[in-house]
Motif scaffolding. Structure first.
Motif, mmCIF file in Angstrom:
data_model
loop_
_atom_site.group_PDB
_atom_site.id
_atom_site.type_symbol
_atom_site.label_atom_id
_atom_site.label_comp_id
_atom_site.label_asym_id
_atom_site.label_seq_id
_atom_site.Cartn_x
_atom_site.Cartn_y
_atom_site.Cartn_z
ATOM 1 N N PRO A 125 43.680 46.216 39.031
ATOM 2 C CA PRO A 125 43.286 45.105 39.905
ATOM 3 C C PRO A 125 41.814 45.155 40.309
ATOM 4 C CG PRO A 125 45.386 46.011 40.613
ATOM 5 C CD PRO A 125 44.845 46.942 39.572
ATOM 6 N N ALA A 126 41.296 46.339 40.572
ATOM 7 C CA ALA A 126 39.876 46.460 40.916
ATOM 8 C C ALA A 126 38.996 46.018 39.752
ATOM 9 C CB ALA A 126 39.549 47.900 41.306
ATOM 10 N N HIS A 127 39.387 46.404 38.548
ATOM 11 C CA HIS A 127 38.648 46.005 37.345
ATOM 12 C C HIS A 127 38.665 44.486 37.179
ATOM 13 C CE1 HIS A 127 37.418 45.917 33.103
ATOM 14 N NE2 HIS A 127 38.471 45.152 32.880
ATOM 15 N N ALA A 128 39.839 43.865 37.391
ATOM 16 C CA ALA A 128 39.947 42.416 37.245
ATOM 17 C C ALA A 128 39.072 41.698 38.270
ATOM 18 C CB ALA A 128 41.409 41.990 37.391
ATOM 19 N N LEU A 129 39.084 42.180 39.517
ATOM 20 C CA LEU A 129 38.242 41.570 40.546
ATOM 21 C C LEU A 129 36.763 41.735 40.204
ATOM 22 C CD1 LEU A 129 37.797 40.217 43.305
ATOM 23 C CD2 LEU A 129 37.832 42.524 44.311
ATOM 24 N N ALA A 130 36.376 42.911 39.747
ATOM 25 C CA ALA A 130 34.973 43.152 39.402
ATOM 26 C C ALA A 130 34.505 42.181 38.327
ATOM 27 C CB ALA A 130 34.793 44.599 38.937
ATOM 28 N N ALA A 131 35.342 41.957 37.304
ATOM 29 C CA ALA A 131 34.964 41.036 36.229
ATOM 30 C C ALA A 131 34.785 39.618 36.767
ATOM 31 C CB ALA A 131 36.023 41.063 35.130
ATOM 32 N N GLU A 132 35.669 39.186 37.675
ATOM 33 C CA GLU A 132 35.561 37.846 38.249
ATOM 34 C C GLU A 132 34.307 37.714 39.102
ATOM 35 O OE1 GLU A 132 36.497 33.881 39.404
ATOM 36 O OE2 GLU A 132 37.138 35.145 37.721
ATOM 37 N N LEU A 133 34.026 38.708 39.927
ATOM 38 C CA LEU A 133 32.832 38.643 40.769
ATOM 39 C C LEU A 133 31.557 38.633 39.938
ATOM 40 C CD1 LEU A 133 33.869 41.081 43.646
ATOM 41 C CD2 LEU A 133 33.628 38.599 43.803
ATOM 42 N N ARG A 134 31.537 39.431 38.885
ATOM 43 C CA ARG A 134 30.357 39.447 38.018
ATOM 44 C C ARG A 134 30.172 38.100 37.327
ATOM 45 N NH1 ARG A 134 30.061 42.346 33.829
ATOM 46 N NH2 ARG A 134 27.866 42.928 33.902
ATOM 47 N N SER A 135 31.275 37.443 36.966
ATOM 48 C CA SER A 135 31.169 36.134 36.320
ATOM 49 C C SER A 135 30.618 35.087 37.276
ATOM 50 C CB SER A 135 32.544 35.689 35.804
ATOM 51 O OG SER A 135 33.391 35.263 36.858
ATOM 52 N N ARG A 136 30.722 35.338 38.585
ATOM 53 C CA ARG A 136 30.190 34.422 39.591
ATOM 54 C C ARG A 136 28.752 34.771 39.992
ATOM 55 N NH1 ARG A 136 35.164 33.161 43.826
ATOM 56 N NH2 ARG A 136 36.834 32.924 42.254
ATOM 57 N N GLY A 137 28.184 35.771 39.349
ATOM 58 C CA GLY A 137 26.794 36.126 39.608
ATOM 59 C C GLY A 137 26.590 37.233 40.605
ATOM 60 N N HIS A 138 27.656 37.892 41.035
ATOM 61 C CA HIS A 138 27.532 38.977 42.006
ATOM 62 C C HIS A 138 27.284 40.309 41.304
ATOM 63 C CE1 HIS A 138 28.871 36.347 45.205
ATOM 64 N NE2 HIS A 138 29.977 36.065 44.532
ATOM 65 N N GLY A 139 26.610 41.195 41.996
ATOM 66 C CA GLY A 139 26.510 42.570 41.544
ATOM 67 C C GLY A 139 27.720 43.347 42.032
ATOM 68 N N VAL A 140 28.209 44.252 41.211
ATOM 69 C CA VAL A 140 29.399 45.038 41.549
ATOM 70 C C VAL A 140 29.166 46.485 41.184
ATOM 71 C CG1 VAL A 140 31.870 45.370 41.119
ATOM 72 C CG2 VAL A 140 30.919 43.060 41.117
ATOM 73 N N MET A 141 29.610 47.386 42.048
ATOM 74 C CA MET A 141 29.639 48.799 41.678
ATOM 75 C C MET A 141 31.004 49.362 42.067
ATOM 76 S SD MET A 141 27.153 50.543 44.540
ATOM 77 C CE MET A 141 27.424 50.342 46.302
ATOM 78 N N LEU A 142 31.434 50.357 41.338
ATOM 79 C CA LEU A 142 32.723 50.997 41.586
ATOM 80 C C LEU A 142 32.503 52.335 42.267
ATOM 81 C CD1 LEU A 142 35.838 51.353 41.150
ATOM 82 C CD2 LEU A 142 35.248 52.475 38.996
ATOM 83 N N VAL A 143 33.272 52.566 43.329
ATOM 84 C CA VAL A 143 33.300 53.868 43.985
ATOM 85 C C VAL A 143 34.710 54.414 43.835
ATOM 86 C CG1 VAL A 143 32.969 55.120 46.138
ATOM 87 C CG2 VAL A 143 31.554 53.125 45.648
ATOM 88 N N THR A 144 34.864 55.586 43.240
ATOM 89 C CA THR A 144 36.186 56.148 43.002
ATOM 90 C C THR A 144 36.073 57.669 42.958
ATOM 91 O OG1 THR A 144 38.135 56.048 41.544
ATOM 92 C CG2 THR A 144 35.980 56.010 40.481
ATOM 93 N N ASP A 145 37.181 58.325 42.630
ATOM 94 C CA ASP A 145 37.132 59.770 42.431
ATOM 95 C C ASP A 145 37.096 60.065 40.935
ATOM 96 O OD1 ASP A 145 39.705 59.303 41.575
ATOM 97 O OD2 ASP A 145 40.667 60.696 42.965
ATOM 98 N N ASP A 146 37.124 61.337 40.575
ATOM 99 C CA ASP A 146 36.958 61.678 39.166
ATOM 100 C C ASP A 146 38.134 61.225 38.318
ATOM 101 O OD1 ASP A 146 38.706 63.475 40.307
ATOM 102 O OD2 ASP A 146 37.750 65.268 39.511
#
Length: 373
Positions: free
Chosen positions: A3-24
């Motif tokens: 779900p995080a990946h899907a949201l990131a792709a949608e936000l990027r398609s709208r012109g937003h910058g996205v970064m992921l914060v997660t663990d290893d």
């Protein structure tokens, strides 16, 4: 993480910058966030008694300090948490810096981390209309959006169900999550091997297995002359779902979201050790609609499973009907709706600036914080 990946792709398609914060662990899942900056922070996980709790607390605080330093360099307009302990430090850091946070709850029971952080969140997005453990006082900031799925999965719901009649191959997909499930490997081959010959001779199986189990499972299928493709990780899951007439799976939130968005009938076996038994609660909506049959793990035997497969696949129209009922509870626009909510919390779509892949500090910047759980 899906779900995080899907949201990131949608936000990027709208012109937003996205970064992921997660663990290893989250950073190691293949096929996700390939074009997104990834920041790995210590997160910790409760368990192991007082010593384990102390270690977890130290890891959380270290992750919080690292996240605060990151946000001061690239200040996000919003931080979106997808639950699990890997999201905890990043969300704590956001709240301490007064950065708006949105929580997404994938399960039908509000998770522990989301319960701890719900009070500070600006919005809570849910995947189910009824979510247990969600305090009544938070309903005013709660919005039903569903569980984001990959666009390739959402498109399957717009396509016809795979052709199936009395002579066509019966294609079954078996998946137990990213790590597989030993009990599926123990039960499913024997269940399918005991089907009436009219069904058994038409089977084509794709099954995800744990690496330690794969050879034993292969031998079981071979003993029944059932063609089976066995994999330890299914990277092309959308294509596998597209081919399947029936799915046998655990009842994880992303699994159910993909099945209902695609319109695929299922036999669900909730993981009994899941926190707050959330997989059983997850499965209820799909089962109540008639799109799935749920078998408790204590009842999950070759005989019981074989009877259920025969019942749902013995009549071609029964499979098609179950597929339509699964589709009826799908929320294929969850990604769009969640992105709309994020924009609303962060200042609205008018704030969008289309720019380079790595925007400057003035561009809208969203940090989804993901859990591999």
């Amino acid at each position: 993480m899906v779900p995080a990946h899907a949201l990131a792709a949608e936000l990027r398609s709208r012109g937003h910058g996205v970064m992921l914060v997660t663990d290893d662990r989250g950073a190691k899942i293949p096929g996700l966030f390939d074009k997104v900056p990834v920041h790995i922070l210590p997160a910790g996980r409760l368990g192991g008694g007082p010593i384990g709790w102390l270690k977890a607390a130290r890891a959380v605080m270290a992750g919080r300090r690292a996240a605060k330093a990151l946000y001061k360099e690239f200040r996000p307009d919003a931080v979106v948490g997808f639950g699990g302990y890997p999201a905890f430090p990043a969300l704590l850091a956001a709240s301490s810096l007064r950065i708006p946070t949105i929580l997404h709850e994938q399960n039908a029971v509000l998770g522990r981390v989301n319960r701890l952080l719900a009070g500070d969140a600006k919005a809570i997005a849910t995947a189910y209309a009824d979510v247990e453990r969600l305090a009544p006082g938070y309903h005013v900031k709660t919005k039903l959006v569903g569980n984001p799925v990959r666009e390739s999965v959402a498109r399957l719901g717009e396509m016809p169900f795979p052709s199936f009649d009395d002579t066509a191959p019966l294609k079954i997909l078996v998946t137990g999550g990213s790590q597989g499930a030993t009990i599926l490997g123990q039960v499913v081959p024997d269940a399918l091997g005991g089907l009436p010959s009219g069904l058994r001779l038409r089977l084509q199986v794709v099954q995800q297995c744990r690496p330690d189990d794969i050879e034993e499972v292969r031998e079981r299928y071979a003993s029944y002359n059932i063609p089976a493709e066995l994999l330890t990780y299914i990277e092309d899951m959308p294509d596998r779902i597209a081919d399947a007439h029936l799915v046998i799976a655990r009842a994880g939130a992303s699994t159910i979201a993909e099945l209902t968005a695609a319109g695929r009938p299922a036999i669900l076996v909730p993981l009994p050790s899941a926190t707050d038994d959330h997989q059983t609660v997850n499965a209820r909506e799909m089962a109540k609609a008639g799109g799935a049959r749920m078998i408790a793990q204590s009842d999950f035997t070759p005989q019981v499973l074989g009877e259920q497969v025969a019942a749902i696949a013995g009549e071609p129209q029964a499979l098609a009907n179950a597929a339509a009922r699964a589709l009826s509870v799908g929320r294929p626009h969850a990604t769009r709706d969640l992105a709309d909510l994020v924009e609303q919390v962060a200042g609205g779509p008018a704030a969008v600036v289309v720019g380079p892949a790595k925007p400057d500090k003035q561009s809208p910047y969203f940090a989804p914080v993901g859990s591999p759980a």
